[in-house]
Design an enzyme around this catalytic site. Sequence first.
Site, PDB file in Angstrom:
ATOM      1  N   HIS A  12      -1.217  -2.777  -7.569  1.00 59.97           N
ATOM      2  CA  HIS A  12      -1.912  -2.495  -6.106  1.00 59.97           C
ATOM      3  C   HIS A  12      -3.610  -2.507  -6.508  1.00 59.97           C
ATOM      4  O   HIS A  12      -4.163  -1.499  -6.680  1.00 59.97           O
ATOM      5  CB  HIS A  12      -1.645  -1.098  -5.755  1.00 59.97           C
ATOM      6  CG  HIS A  12      -2.335  -0.809  -4.081  1.00 59.97           C
ATOM      7  ND1 HIS A  12      -2.459   0.612  -3.819  1.00 59.97           N
ATOM      8  CD2 HIS A  12      -2.505  -1.503  -3.199  1.00 59.97           C
ATOM      9  CE1 HIS A  12      -3.213   0.524  -2.748  1.00 59.97           C
ATOM     10  NE2 HIS A  12      -3.052  -0.484  -2.218  1.00 59.97           N
ATOM     11  N   SER A  56       0.803  -1.238   0.068  1.00 63.59           N
ATOM     12  CA  SER A  56      -0.022  -0.083  -0.019  1.00 63.59           C
ATOM     13  C   SER A  56       0.758   1.230  -0.101  1.00 63.59           C
ATOM     14  O   SER A  56       0.502   2.323  -0.593  1.00 63.59           O
ATOM     15  CB  SER A  56      -0.798  -0.097   1.274  1.00 63.59           C
ATOM     16  OG  SER A  56      -1.780  -0.995   1.219  1.00 63.59           O
ATOM     17  N   GLU A 113      -3.764   0.364  -9.181  1.00 65.28           N
ATOM     18  CA  GLU A 113      -2.628   1.344  -9.298  1.00 65.28           C
ATOM     19  C   GLU A 113      -1.558   0.185  -9.905  1.00 65.28           C
ATOM     20  O   GLU A 113      -1.280  -0.557  -9.014  1.00 65.28           O
ATOM     21  CB  GLU A 113      -2.188   2.106  -8.172  1.00 65.28           C
ATOM     22  CG  GLU A 113      -3.259   2.845  -7.729  1.00 65.28           C
ATOM     23  CD  GLU A 113      -2.914   3.500  -6.282  1.00 65.28           C
ATOM     24  OE1 GLU A 113      -3.356   4.925  -6.286  1.00 65.28           O
ATOM     25  OE2 GLU A 113      -2.274   3.077  -5.657  1.00 65.28           O
TER      26      GLU A 113
HETATM   27  N1  LIG Z   1      -6.037  -4.582   3.661  1.00 63.25           N
HETATM   28  C1  LIG Z   1      -6.482  -3.705   2.692  1.00 63.25           C
HETATM   29  O1  LIG Z   1      -7.384  -2.931   2.540  1.00 63.25           O
HETATM   30  C2  LIG Z   1      -5.497  -3.606   1.724  1.00 63.25           C
HETATM   31  C3  LIG Z   1      -5.662  -3.012   0.517  1.00 63.25           C
HETATM   32  C4  LIG Z   1      -4.617  -2.877  -0.614  1.00 63.25           C
HETATM   33  C5  LIG Z   1      -3.435  -3.511  -0.396  1.00 63.25           C
HETATM   34  N2  LIG Z   1      -3.245  -3.902   0.886  1.00 63.25           N
HETATM   35  C6  LIG Z   1      -1.949  -4.676   1.048  1.00 63.25           C
HETATM   36  O2  LIG Z   1      -1.722  -5.915   0.697  1.00 63.25           O
HETATM   37  C7  LIG Z   1      -0.871  -6.641   1.675  1.00 63.25           C
HETATM   38  C8  LIG Z   1      -1.529  -7.621   2.242  1.00 63.25           C
HETATM   39  O3  LIG Z   1      -2.672  -6.860   3.271  1.00 63.25           O
HETATM   40  P1  LIG Z   1      -3.935  -7.704   3.849  1.00 63.25           P
HETATM   41  O4  LIG Z   1      -4.845  -6.785   4.307  1.00 63.25           O
HETATM   42  O5  LIG Z   1      -4.294  -8.927   3.232  1.00 63.25           O
HETATM   43  O6  LIG Z   1      -3.164  -8.382   5.302  1.00 63.25           O
HETATM   44  P2  LIG Z   1      -4.066  -9.259   6.055  1.00 63.25           P
HETATM   45  O7  LIG Z   1      -3.351  -8.893   7.589  1.00 63.25           O
HETATM   46  O8  LIG Z   1      -4.943  -9.809   6.239  1.00 63.25           O
HETATM   47  O9  LIG Z   1      -2.840 -10.549   5.789  1.00 63.25           O
HETATM   48  C9  LIG Z   1      -1.522 -10.730   5.895  1.00 63.25           C
HETATM   49  C10 LIG Z   1      -1.026 -12.049   5.395  1.00 63.25           C
HETATM   50  O10 LIG Z   1       0.384 -12.122   5.611  1.00 63.25           O
HETATM   51  C11 LIG Z   1       1.119 -13.210   6.123  1.00 63.25           C
HETATM   52  N3  LIG Z   1       2.185 -12.904   6.621  1.00 63.25           N
HETATM   53  C12 LIG Z   1       2.509 -12.320   7.926  1.00 63.25           C
HETATM   54  N4  LIG Z   1       3.822 -12.209   8.023  1.00 63.25           N
HETATM   55  C13 LIG Z   1       4.150 -12.821   6.792  1.00 63.25           C
HETATM   56  C14 LIG Z   1       5.781 -13.095   6.725  1.00 63.25           C
HETATM   57  N5  LIG Z   1       6.872 -12.728   7.562  1.00 63.25           N
HETATM   58  N6  LIG Z   1       6.028 -13.921   5.483  1.00 63.25           N
HETATM   59  C15 LIG Z   1       4.992 -14.130   4.682  1.00 63.25           C
HETATM   60  N7  LIG Z   1       3.663 -14.028   4.988  1.00 63.25           N
HETATM   61  C16 LIG Z   1       3.311 -13.393   6.180  1.00 63.25           C
HETATM   62  C17 LIG Z   1      -0.201 -13.508   7.087  1.00 63.25           C
HETATM   63  O11 LIG Z   1      -0.264 -14.753   7.471  1.00 63.25           O
HETATM   64  C18 LIG Z   1      -1.299 -13.303   6.172  1.00 63.25           C
HETATM   65  O12 LIG Z   1      -1.783 -14.347   5.511  1.00 63.25           O
HETATM   66  C19 LIG Z   1      -0.259  -5.396   2.605  1.00 63.25           C
HETATM   67  O13 LIG Z   1       0.842  -5.138   1.761  1.00 63.25           O
HETATM   68  C20 LIG Z   1      -1.221  -4.326   2.405  1.00 63.25           C
HETATM   69  O14 LIG Z   1      -0.603  -3.218   2.544  1.00 63.25           O
HETATM   70  C21 LIG Z   1      -4.068  -4.099   1.956  1.00 63.25           C
END
Ligand SMILES: NC(=O)c1ccc[n+]([C@@H]2O[C@H](COP(=O)([O-])OP(=O)(O)OC[C@H]3O[C@@H](n4cnc5c(N)ncnc54)[C@H](O)[C@@H]3O)[C@@H](O)[C@H]2O)c1
Length: 285
Positions: free
Chosen positions: A140, A119, A152
């Site tokens: 993204h 993000s 994006e």
């Molecule tokens: N939540 C949102 O609205 C959103 C939107 C767009 C982008 N993102 C981005 O997407 C990515 C994931 O976000 P999310 O909301 O799915 O998070 P989440 O907390 O739902 O999931 C995170 C995942 O990462 C895994 N994880 C944690 N530590 C790890 C490690 N050291 N190695 C490998 N896997 C690991 C966890 O097991 C989990 O499956 C982030 O970079 C976030 O910034 C999030």
Amino acid sequence: MTIKRVGIVGSGIMGAGIAEVAAKAGCEVVLRSRKHESADAMVAGLAKSLTKQVEKGRLDDAERTAVLDRVDAVTDLAALAECDLVLESVVEDLPAKLALFAELDGICGDDAILATNTSTLSVAAIAGATKRPDKVCGIHFFNPAPVMSVVEVVRAERSSDATIAAARAFAESCGKDVVDVRDQAGFIVNALLFPYLNDAVKLLASGAATRDDIDTAMKGGCNFPMGPLELLDLVGLDTSLSIIEALHAASGEDADTPAPMLAALVAEGKLGRKSGAGFYDYSRK
Ligand SMILES: NC(=O)c1ccc[n+]([C@@H]2O[C@H](COP(=O)([O-])OP(=O)(O)OC[C@H]3O[C@@H](n4cnc5c(N)ncnc54)[C@H](O)[C@@H]3O)[C@@H](O)[C@H]2O)c1
């Protein structure tokens, strides 16, 4: 380059949604989770989501089966070796992403594109963990990935034109409108959105208005579909805090300091919808 086989790493909110979108677009999807239970839960979640779409008449049964057949859930990162594109969507933490990209670089074919769904983190820094920075970019997606219409595509300093073209084509094949942005903290959407969300938490903490009145005011007063506190719960408060910290680090402005109330909720384990509580309680929903 045409993307036919996509690896998705991370079984959180975003990984699951992107897997659904890519499989519906016709790609073979290899979904990597660190634990068998999470991999199985993701496939079960995908099946449930597709069943709902069949019930609503948006998908037929044969399509549902075909989409599910295109998804393979694995725990071994080496299973991503044959992918044309690997899209990383793990925790918003630079050291975690650097370690993952270094490992993927050793596993994936020389022509494979490695993309991040970060993000706010620097795509160039993530690319620096590999020997193929020209084949690294940001793709993204927004939350929920199957619903939100924009992606994006982030061009880092050394991303090649061919990498950006392939990333764009992939996102478009997923039915998304693509916007291009250079590699800077928060890209377009989060650079504009998160200072506002952070300020909403500061406003709540100041006692100026209640949670419900802040959300009602922004929905009714600005025609936003969700209030800021509801939206933070949807994104995840830990992810939101990481995003705000990265924006603050980039700007150095006092006004961008993360709201202490947000950090306190994260410290209590209140991460929003995904943990059952955040600004709102989801335990009975
Ligand atoms: N939540 C949102 O609205 C959103 C939107 C767009 C982008 N993102 C981005 O997407 C990515 C994931 O976000 P999310 O909301 O799915 O998070 P989440 O907390 O739902 O999931 C995170 C995942 O990462 C895994 N994880 C944690 N530590 C790890 C490690 N050291 N190695 C490998 N896997 C690991 C966890 O097991 C989990 O499956 C982030 O970079 C976030 O910034 C999030």
